[in-house]
Design a protein around this motif. Structure first.
Motif, PDB file in Angstrom:
ATOM      1  N   GLY A 103       0.822  -1.215   0.000  1.00 12.31           N
ATOM      2  CA  GLY A 103       0.000   0.000   0.000  1.00 12.31           C
ATOM      3  C   GLY A 103       0.849   1.255   0.000  1.00 12.31           C
ATOM      4  N   LEU A 104       1.916   1.199   0.766  1.00 14.86           N
ATOM      5  CA  LEU A 104       2.811   2.351   0.848  1.00 14.86           C
ATOM      6  C   LEU A 104       3.532   2.553  -0.475  1.00 14.86           C
ATOM      7  N   VAL A 184      16.898   5.958   1.994  1.00 17.03           N
ATOM      8  CA  VAL A 184      15.458   5.933   1.725  1.00 17.03           C
ATOM      9  C   VAL A 184      14.994   7.365   1.496  1.00 17.03           C
ATOM     10  N   ALA A 185      13.899   7.505   0.789  1.00 19.10           N
ATOM     11  CA  ALA A 185      13.290   8.817   0.608  1.00 19.10           C
ATOM     12  C   ALA A 185      11.811   8.617   0.356  1.00 19.10           C
ATOM     13  N   VAL A 186      11.002   9.433   1.022  1.00 20.71           N
ATOM     14  CA  VAL A 186       9.562   9.361   0.800  1.00 20.71           C
ATOM     15  C   VAL A 186       8.961  10.722   1.171  1.00 20.71           C
ATOM     16  N   ALA A 187       7.937  11.114   0.435  1.00 19.12           N
ATOM     17  CA  ALA A 187       7.280  12.397   0.692  1.00 19.12           C
ATOM     18  C   ALA A 187       5.777  12.191   0.695  1.00 19.12           C
ATOM     19  N   THR A 188       5.096  12.995   1.493  1.00 18.42           N
ATOM     20  CA  THR A 188       3.634  12.878   1.545  1.00 18.42           C
ATOM     21  C   THR A 188       3.007  14.251   1.742  1.00 18.42           C
ATOM     22  N   LYS A 189       1.837  14.415   1.201  1.00 17.10           N
ATOM     23  CA  LYS A 189       1.137  15.693   1.276  1.00 17.10           C
ATOM     24  C   LYS A 189      -0.340  15.479   1.562  1.00 17.10           C
ATOM     25  N   VAL A 190      -0.907  16.384   2.346  1.00 20.99           N
ATOM     26  CA  VAL A 190      -2.361  16.401   2.563  1.00 20.99           C
ATOM     27  C   VAL A 190      -2.829  17.820   2.309  1.00 20.99           C
ATOM     28  N   GLY A 191      -3.872  17.970   1.534  1.00 26.93           N
ATOM     29  CA  GLY A 191      -4.448  19.294   1.299  1.00 26.93           C
ATOM     30  C   GLY A 191      -3.546  20.179   0.449  1.00 26.93           C
ATOM     31  N   ASN A 353       7.873   5.947  10.502  1.00 25.35           N
ATOM     32  CA  ASN A 353       7.266   6.175  11.817  1.00 25.35           C
ATOM     33  C   ASN A 353       7.329   7.651  12.185  1.00 25.35           C
ATOM     34  N   SER A 354       8.453   8.272  11.861  1.00 29.08           N
ATOM     35  CA  SER A 354       8.577   9.707  12.158  1.00 29.08           C
ATOM     36  C   SER A 354       7.562  10.506  11.356  1.00 29.08           C
ATOM     37  N   VAL A 355       7.355  10.127  10.097  1.00 24.45           N
ATOM     38  CA  VAL A 355       6.383  10.839   9.261  1.00 24.45           C
ATOM     39  C   VAL A 355       4.973  10.696   9.839  1.00 24.45           C
ATOM     40  N   CYS A 356       4.573   9.458  10.117  1.00 24.07           N
ATOM     41  CA  CYS A 356       3.157   9.254  10.439  1.00 24.07           C
ATOM     42  C   CYS A 356       2.852   9.428  11.935  1.00 24.07           C
ATOM     43  N   HIS A 357       3.852   9.857  12.705  1.00 20.85           N
ATOM     44  CA  HIS A 357       3.577  10.229  14.096  1.00 20.85           C
ATOM     45  C   HIS A 357       3.843  11.707  14.366  1.00 20.85           C
ATOM     46  N   LEU A 358       4.198  12.449  13.321  1.00 21.04           N
ATOM     47  CA  LEU A 358       4.547  13.869  13.525  1.00 21.04           C
ATOM     48  C   LEU A 358       3.349  14.675  14.022  1.00 21.04           C
ATOM     49  N   LEU A 359       2.189  14.432  13.445  1.00 18.09           N
ATOM     50  CA  LEU A 359       1.024  15.253  13.791  1.00 18.09           C
ATOM     51  C   LEU A 359       0.508  14.940  15.178  1.00 18.09           C
ATOM     52  N   GLY A 360       0.804  13.758  15.669  1.00 16.62           N
ATOM     53  CA  GLY A 360       0.423  13.399  17.030  1.00 16.62           C
ATOM     54  C   GLY A 360      -1.070  13.555  17.260  1.00 16.62           C
ATOM     55  N   LEU A 431      -3.138  11.006   6.296  1.00 14.18           N
ATOM     56  CA  LEU A 431      -1.874  10.351   5.948  1.00 14.18           C
ATOM     57  C   LEU A 431      -2.112   8.857   5.714  1.00 14.18           C
ATOM     58  N   VAL A 432      -1.062   8.187   5.305  1.00 17.68           N
ATOM     59  CA  VAL A 432      -1.077   6.742   5.128  1.00 17.68           C
ATOM     60  C   VAL A 432      -0.295   6.151   6.288  1.00 17.68           C
ATOM     61  N   ASP A 433      -0.800   5.087   6.911  1.00 19.60           N
ATOM     62  CA  ASP A 433      -0.038   4.508   8.014  1.00 19.60           C
ATOM     63  C   ASP A 433       1.080   3.619   7.474  1.00 19.60           C
ATOM     64  N   ARG A 434       1.899   3.092   8.369  1.00 16.78           N
ATOM     65  CA  ARG A 434       3.107   2.413   7.903  1.00 16.78           C
ATOM     66  C   ARG A 434       2.820   1.068   7.258  1.00 16.78           C
ATOM     67  N   SER A 435       1.587   0.581   7.421  1.00 18.02           N
ATOM     68  CA  SER A 435       1.258  -0.656   6.718  1.00 18.02           C
ATOM     69  C   SER A 435       0.660  -0.357   5.347  1.00 18.02           C
ATOM     70  N   GLY A 436       0.471   0.945   5.035  1.00 19.12           N
ATOM     71  CA  GLY A 436      -0.007   1.323   3.711  1.00 19.12           C
ATOM     72  C   GLY A 436      -1.494   1.566   3.630  1.00 19.12           C
ATOM     73  N   LYS A 437      -2.153   1.638   4.807  1.00 18.57           N
ATOM     74  CA  LYS A 437      -3.591   1.915   4.820  1.00 18.57           C
ATOM     75  C   LYS A 437      -3.818   3.362   5.253  1.00 18.57           C
ATOM     76  N   PRO A 438      -5.006   3.911   4.959  1.00 21.16           N
ATOM     77  CA  PRO A 438      -5.306   5.246   5.458  1.00 21.16           C
ATOM     78  C   PRO A 438      -5.146   5.287   6.979  1.00 21.16           C
ATOM     79  N   GLN A 439      -4.412   6.276   7.472  1.00 18.86           N
ATOM     80  CA  GLN A 439      -4.127   6.314   8.906  1.00 18.86           C
ATOM     81  C   GLN A 439      -5.367   6.691   9.707  1.00 18.86           C
ATOM     82  N   SER A 440      -5.610   5.928  10.746  1.00 15.62           N
ATOM     83  CA  SER A 440      -6.797   6.160  11.564  1.00 15.62           C
ATOM     84  C   SER A 440      -6.441   5.967  13.027  1.00 15.62           C
ATOM     85  N   TYR A 441      -6.884   6.916  13.860  1.00 14.65           N
ATOM     86  CA  TYR A 441      -6.731   6.756  15.310  1.00 14.65           C
ATOM     87  C   TYR A 441      -7.990   6.046  15.802  1.00 14.65           C
ATOM     88  N   ASP A 442      -7.842   4.858  16.376  1.00 11.05           N
ATOM     89  CA  ASP A 442      -9.018   4.032  16.648  1.00 11.05           C
ATOM     90  C   ASP A 442      -9.846   4.515  17.833  1.00 11.05           C
TER      91      ASP A 442
END
Lengths: 803, 190
Positions: A103-104, A184-191, A353-360, A431-442
């Protein structure tokens, strides 16, 4: 002394039985307290040869020649091997971490350079400590004597320590097959982040550096191996967190059927991620045992552990926050650089992990994050307790405090205005979580975490004290930090339950323990799921012969994965027990109950049957004889639990510190941690995990740093230089917790092994900066040792005591 | 006398006494007491006490964490005083009385108050540093008078634990001291 959370259950009871949710004392302790632990180096292997590794003294050099003649002739030496001797072995370490989840790959198309690490260096060495040769001798003393006789000629090459420098156009290449030193290199954008920044009322732009520090378990790494001359099977004792992965990699490297390799991790003296990856030594020791036809043992020394076992944490964040006049976040932009060291060992794990935990815990409509992992002539960096989260939380939470200062808003209030609310759960970040799915706080209640932290830390009281002014040059400061942590990483974990003829329950799980007390907490879960007393359950973890599959104890995943596998296996075995008892007793199954190991009629009349009576009589009356090769009706079950998504833990920490303006010393007056890990199975163990994590975070915040000189020489290779905090440096902590059960698993649990370690760096930096606010000091990196604090004060024009 | 383990097999001692290979540091015979048992052994000059206990006597309860005297995991009681077995040579123990974690509650004997306190207070996780802490705490409880808080803090700061964050270790030591010095001076252990 402050007290932890009450042990009275204030939460839903998982499994619905009497054992979970209680602070059951650990069954592990008695053995360990008597000196009867069985760590790798405690396993007696008569006739074992001992290995010692010759390691590179250069950060970057070409190997011109290696002469082992004198070493081979040294007393007691059995063999000396160099890179050429083992170059034929197809070693491929850490395959799972290096794999990009589909997914990622599809959504973000990340770049991942594969840089296989040779078992022993052949033509070049890339960091101080890289294994160049191995000596096998009658004992370790003689092996180390012979190391000094191995004659290696090096031609030094230019050294890259600074990751920014390593990305320069003219930087020497560490790996010839790569186009540059990007790992490694990866970039992501929202909005539309650019538009949000353009229209913002306030923008803060800062550079923060998370410094390099290390896991430093008190037991160093160790591996031993023996080929059973009777069966021909290879047994490997490794203090690994992932025995099944060691089995697969060892079998692959040695060309063996994985079922002919048994990996055992019994007692492990702390891991914290450092023992969660595979190393070249782990492959070479079993190889040596096969070639030499005798057992082989290797035990790492502390200098090797500090300099050549994996490092962690070093990141640079160039972060920008955009906000409206009330402090509502509009956008976050971050350019993250991760120092990977000499080899890409674990791919996207830490950077992403740093990318998808930045927004906290914060609501951020527009996001622009990119991360680059860079190869340098330093020891490779891999996950360490928190794995990219402490670093990213340091950057985000420092930036939040800078924004609060810019806007003149109380930092805790700024946080409160931006928190995702409990009514918004499950919350999608975009964002996308590290398993490649849409990130969701349960699930979670971030405002409640913060409210409790603010109240416990007495924010108003500290502000009043600050208004009174410093006493004797001692300045008071308060800091806050919040985090979320996606826990329970898949892909799966295995639990196998067998009812022994004695009626005892045998539980085997794929996830071993490095001090987390699985034998106790997993037994609690199994006891409730089946309906037996806690002390009727025996737990085995960390032996590949006990479960066919397994992953391991990393990434705050054991309780979520192995715990739920145990729960499900237990419920299935319970059904089988009741059905078998119904056949035995000649009554309908739905009229029977199983509690405390006794099967009896729900009507409380009629005969009762103990588990021992049921399981001890085989074949069971009414039970079909096992058909050839099938065992489907035995009282046993093997369950693989595959989590459908992450269980998201969260926390708010606060610290009140006093900084001595003259000495630069920081004293922690009060440390508050409020955490939410869903349903708690054993509050005593949970509190221990949180406390231990915070202690490691405090170590990183104030004392610990793995320092390299510009020549790539590590300068903190002993415990005299690398300062692990002692009891005197770690205060009693003020802990509290809330419980938002995870909807992602039957037990409602979330992982909490790493959580404690995530916030302390940020919270203490915020507190120290708050204390030094009268002087306009900005804290941009740790550790906040007395000398660094005095440097900050001097830079701000304050006179401090002489160096 | 405590355990059979502490008394090496005489044949094994003889085998060890006949160096199988050229040991550059020379060999010596030492006699000492380990957990109450008399031990006679041939040891190399450079053999560390920690390796002697673990590899020669099979007393693997004493753990080695740093081999340079900082972490305290290898602490044993040498003539009643806590000592770093990784910084002590076996030959230095000629005539000494050594106590290790195995000697505290041998076999099925009930745990000592110090051991029990570590269990009850959850003062341990991975257990690797625990024997060192337990030996130092045992020495504290064997002092004629209750050590004051500063002495306790000083003793504990000679040990590293990476798991617990120390709070429960402090609680355990305090509980053991409370039990030992019940009714004594009310010095707090933390």
């Amino acid at each position: 002394m402050s007290h932890g959370p009450s042990h009275a259950p204030r939460q839903p009871a998982p499994g619905g039985g009497p054992w979970t949710g209680r602070p059951v004392p650990r069954v592990e302790d008695d053995r360990l307290l008597r000196g009867n632990g069985r760590y790798v180096d405690d396993v007696a292997l008569p006739g074992a040869a001992e290995a010692a590794f010759l390691r590179s003294p250069h950060a970057h050099a070409r190997i011109r020649s290696v002469d082992v003649t004198a070493a081979l002739a040294a007393p007691g030496v059995v063999a000396v091997w160099t890179g050429a001797d083992v170059a034929h072995l197809p070693a491929m370490l850490n395959k799972e971490e290096l794999r990009t989840p589909p997914g990622l790959a599809e959504l973000l198309d990340p770049y991942v350079a594969i840089t296989p690490m040779p078992l022993l260096a052949t033509d070049r060495v890339l960091y101080v400590g890289q294994p160049v040769a191995v000596v096998l001798a009658e004992n370790r003393y003689l092996a180390e004597d012979a190391l000094e006789l191995v004659d290696v000629r090096y031609a030094p090459l230019p050294v890259l320590v600074d990751p920014d420098r390593a990305l320069a156009e003219d930087a020497p290449l560490l790996h010839d097959e790569l186009r540059d030193n990007t790992a490694v290199a990866v970039a992501t954008k929202v909005g539309d982040p650019d538009a949000a920044f353009a229209s913002a009322h306030a923008v803060v732009s800062e550079e923060f550096q998370a410094h390099r520090y290390v896991a430093s378990p008190i037991e160093t790494r160790a591996v031993s191996a023996q080929v059973d001359p009777y069966s021909g099977e290879l047994t490997v004792w490794s203090n690994t967190q992932t025995p099944h992965r060691v089995r697969e990699a060892t079998a692959h490297t040695l060309g063996l059927d994985p079922e002919r390799v048994r990996v055992i991790a019994t007692d492990v003296g702390g891991g914290f991620g450092q023992k969660g990856i595979l190393y070249v030594e782990e492959m070479l020791v079993p190889y040596a045992a096969r070639v030499l036809g005798r057992p082989v043992l290797w035990r790492e020394d502390r200098n090797e552990n500090l300099t050549a076992s994996s490092h962690a944490r070093e990141q640079i964040h160039r972060i920008e926050l955009a906000a409206d006049a009330q402090g509502h976040l509009l956008a976050v932009r971050d350019r993250i650089t991760v120092n990977f060291g000499a080899y890409n060992m674990t791919g996207l794990v830490v950077p992403y992990n740093s990318v998808c935990h930045l927004l906290g815990p914060y609501r951020v409509p527009h996001v622009d994050i990119d991360v680059v992992g860079v190869l340098t002539n330093t020891t490779f960096a891999t996950p360490y307790r928190g794995a990219g989260r402490p670093e990213t939380v340091f950057a985000m939470e420092r930036a939040m405090d800078r924004l609060a200062a810019e806007l003149g808003i109380e930092p805790a209030e700024l946080r409160a205005r931006n928190l995702v609310g409990p009514d918004e759960m499950p919350y999608a970040t975009g964002l996308v979580d590290r398993s490649g799915k849409p990130q969701s706080y349960d699930s979670g209640d971030f405002p409640e975490l913060l409210r409790r932290a603010v109240a416990k830390a007495d924010l108003e009281g500290v502000r009043a004290r600050q208004r009174e002014g410093a006493r004797d040059g001692r300045l008071v400061g308060i800091g806050f930090a919040m985090y979320i942590e996606a826990t329970g990483l898949g892909p799966f974990e295995t639990a196998r339950i067998d009812i022994a003829p004695s009626g005892r329950v045998k539980l085997a799980i794929g996830a071993p323990s490095q001090g987390q007390g699985h034998r106790t907490s997993m037994a609690q879960i199994a006891a409730d799921a089946i309906g037996v007393p806690f002390d009727a359950v025996d737990v085995v973890g960390g032996d590949t012969s006990a479960t066919p599959f397994g992953v391991g104890t990393i990434a705050s995943r054991a309780l979520v994965n192995a715990g739920n596998a145990t729960h499900r296996a237990g419920r299935l075995v319970r059904e089988k027990i009741i059905e078998a008892a119904a056949r035995r007793l000649g009554v309908p199954a739905d009229g029977l109950d199983l509690r405390e190991g006794v099967i009896r009629s729900k009507a409380a009349e009629g005969p009762a049957l103990t588990l021992a009576e049921l399981a001890g009589r085989a074949p069971l009356p009414g039970t079909p004889e096992p058909t050839d090769g099938r065992h489907g009706t035995e009282l046993s079950e093997t369950v693989h639990f595959r989590p459908p998504g992450f269980a998201v833990s969260s926390g708010a920490h606060a610290a009140v510190v006093e900084v001595d303006e003259h000495t630069g010393e920081t004293e922690i007056l009060h440390y508050v941690a409020v955490h939410d890990a869903g349903v708690i199975v054993n509050p005593m163990i949970a509190e221990g995990q949180v406390t231990g994590g915070i202690a490691q975070g405090i170590g990183g915040a104030l004392y610990e740093e793995m320092i390299y000189g510009p020549d790539g020489q590590p300068r903190t290779g002993t415990y005299m230089d690398y300062l692990v905090p002692t009891s005197s440096e770690i205060p009693d902590l003020d802990l509290d917790e809330i419980h938002s059960p995870s909807p992602m698993n039957d037990l409602g649990v979330k992982g909490l092994g790493e959580g404690g370690a995530i916030a302390p760096q940020a919270v203490l930096a915020n507190a120290v900066e708050d204390a030094l606010r009268p002087f306009g000091v900005v804290v941009r990196r740790g550790p906040l040792s007395p000398s660094r604090v005095r440097d900050l004060l001097r830079a701000a024009g304050r006179p401090t005591a002489a160096r | 006398m405590t355990t059979d383990l502490a008394t090496p097999d005489p044949a094994a001692a003889t085998r060890a006494a006949a160096p199988p290979l050229a040991e550059p540091s020379g060999w010596h015979e030492i006699r000492l007491t380990v957990d109450g048992a008399s031990v006679t052994a041939q040891v190399e000059s450079r053999l560390l006490l920690s390796d002697f206990l673990r590899d020669r006597l099979g007393l693997t309860g004493t753990h080695v964490g740093c081999e340079h005297g900082v972490c305290g995991a290898c602490t044993v009681l040498l003539d009643g005083e806590p000592a770093r077995s990784c910084l002590t040579l076996a030959v230095q123990c000629e005539g000494a009385e050594l106590r290790t974690v195995e000697g505290l509650a041998p076999g099925d004997a009930p745990l000592t108050p110090v051991q029990r306190a570590f269990h009850e207070c959850h003062g341990m996780q991975c257990g690797f540093c625990t024997p060192g802490f337990v030996m130092t705490a045992t020495a504290l409880t064997e002092q004629p008078q209750r050590p004051d808080a500063a002495d306790v803090a000083d003793a504990l700061s000679g040990h590293l634990c990476r798991c617990t964050g120390y709070r429960n270790i402090r609680r355990a030591v305090c509980q053991a001291l409370d039990e030992r010095f019940a009714g004594g001076p009310a010095g707090r252990g933390e």
